[in-house]
Write a protein that holds these residues in place. Structure first.
Motif, short mmCIF file in Angstrom:
data_model
loop_
_atom_site.label_atom_id
_atom_site.label_comp_id
_atom_site.label_asym_id
_atom_site.label_seq_id
_atom_site.Cartn_x
_atom_site.Cartn_y
_atom_site.Cartn_z
N SER A 1 0.82 -1.21 0.00
CA SER A 1 0.00 0.00 0.00
C SER A 1 0.85 1.26 0.00
O SER A 1 0.46 2.30 -0.54
N LEU A 2 2.01 1.18 0.63
CA LEU A 2 2.93 2.32 0.67
C LEU A 2 3.86 2.37 -0.53
O LEU A 2 4.74 3.23 -0.60
N GLY A 3 3.68 1.45 -1.46
CA GLY A 3 4.52 1.44 -2.66
C GLY A 3 5.91 0.91 -2.42
O GLY A 3 6.84 1.23 -3.18
N ILE A 4 6.09 0.08 -1.37
CA ILE A 4 7.41 -0.43 -1.00
C ILE A 4 7.54 -1.87 -1.48
O ILE A 4 6.71 -2.72 -1.16
N SER A 5 8.59 -2.14 -2.25
CA SER A 5 8.85 -3.51 -2.67
C SER A 5 9.74 -4.19 -1.64
O SER A 5 10.60 -3.55 -1.02
N TRP B 1 4.41 10.24 6.01
CA TRP B 1 4.18 11.05 4.80
C TRP B 1 5.38 10.96 3.86
O TRP B 1 5.22 10.81 2.64
N ARG B 2 6.57 11.04 4.39
CA ARG B 2 7.77 10.96 3.55
C ARG B 2 7.88 9.60 2.86
O ARG B 2 8.24 9.51 1.69
N VAL B 3 7.55 8.55 3.60
CA VAL B 3 7.57 7.21 3.01
C VAL B 3 6.52 7.10 1.90
O VAL B 3 6.78 6.56 0.82
N ALA B 4 5.32 7.63 2.17
CA ALA B 4 4.25 7.54 1.18
C ALA B 4 4.57 8.29 -0.10
O ALA B 4 4.11 7.90 -1.18
N CYS B 5 5.35 9.34 0.00
CA CYS B 5 5.69 10.15 -1.18
C CYS B 5 6.93 9.63 -1.91
O CYS B 5 7.26 10.12 -3.00
N ALA B 6 7.63 8.67 -1.34
CA ALA B 6 8.88 8.19 -1.92
C ALA B 6 8.65 7.54 -3.28
O ALA B 6 7.59 6.98 -3.56
#
Length: 259
Positions: free
Chosen positions: A51-55, A202-207
């Protein structure tokens, strides 16, 4: 998609998974056995990363049975990443109990809490960790006691390793690293200094293209080991996997926990 819009979309998705996690804890957990709960934790953690776009990139394999996982500490994301690989009981600072919403999820994962302000509380937690290991659990600790920015490895506190030595339970090092499309070590994931939890999320979500690498290293036996020597060996293992120098600091005695 601009980073702000990307961040808002991801935050909406992860909030949905937080609410779903609360529903699972409240209504599904009471009807599940321990294996079923672990499976739910693993699936939920993997979906939060997505969901956070993290692989998620996993290297190595965790040994079966009871073990003490020892990892470097960069972010609150570390717990999600490790749980997505293998659900574990974490040692965390007691303040996490007061985090809105998230405290219910942390409690449901059988977290062991450490009162950092009370020096003698470390001994109580060592006994709790030993009991969990004897029961066959996987327990995870961050012996740096606080987070780094991912470019350095802080001194290791040795006290919590005594639980593995006392129960002759193997210690398995885990090296964590976050990268993005522009940086081999991403600053987006670092939860350091005066950064608030909301600002970090927020910083993680925008990465852009954030990836977490979980390198599972060979386990070390603990029979007849000294905790300081063991802390030195495990720290050197993690430093080697992260291509960092392990000579800057030696192990320390105080046992601290971080979120």
């Amino acid at each position: 998609m601009r980073s702000g819009l990307r961040g808002l979309w991801r935050l909406a998705r992860v909030l949905g998974w937080v609410l779903r996690g609360l529903a699972i804890v409240l209504w599904r957990f009471p009807r599940l056995d321990e294996a079923g709960r672990r499976a739910e934790v693993q699936r939920w953690s993997a979906r939060v990363l997505q969901s956070l776009g993290i692989s998620l990139r996993v290297e190595g394999r965790l040994r079966p049975g009871a073990k003490l996982l020892v990892a470097n500490h960069i972010s609150w994301l570390d717990i999600v990443a490790i749980n997505a690989v293998h659900p574990s009981r974490f040692v965390s600072k007691a303040q996490v109990r007061h985090w809105p919403l998230l405290n219910r999820l942390v409690d449901a994962a059988d977290t062991l809490y450490l009162e950092r302000e009370r020096r003698r509380d470390a001994l109580r937690v060592v006994h709790q960790v030993a009991e969990a290991l004897e029961a066959g659990d996987t327990v995870a600790v961050f012996p740096e006691g606080t987070t780094s920015d991912g470019t350095t490895l802080l001194p290791f506190h040795a006290n919590l390793l005594q639980a593995a030595i006392a129960t002759q339970t193997p210690v398995q090092p885990v090296a964590l690293r976050y990268a993005d499309r522009d940086h081999p070590v991403s600053a987006a994931a670092a939860y350091v200094g005066d950064t608030t939890l909301l600002a970090s999320v927020w910083r993680v979500a925008c990465a852009n293209g954030l990836e977490v690498r979980v390198a599972v290293l060979p386990a070390r036996g603990t029979r007849h080991m000294d905790r300081r020597a063991l802390a030195h060996l495990v720290r050197a293992d993690i430093a080697g996997a992260l291509e960092m120098s392990a000579l800057e600091h030696g192990p320390r005695e105080e046992a601290l926990a971080s979120p």
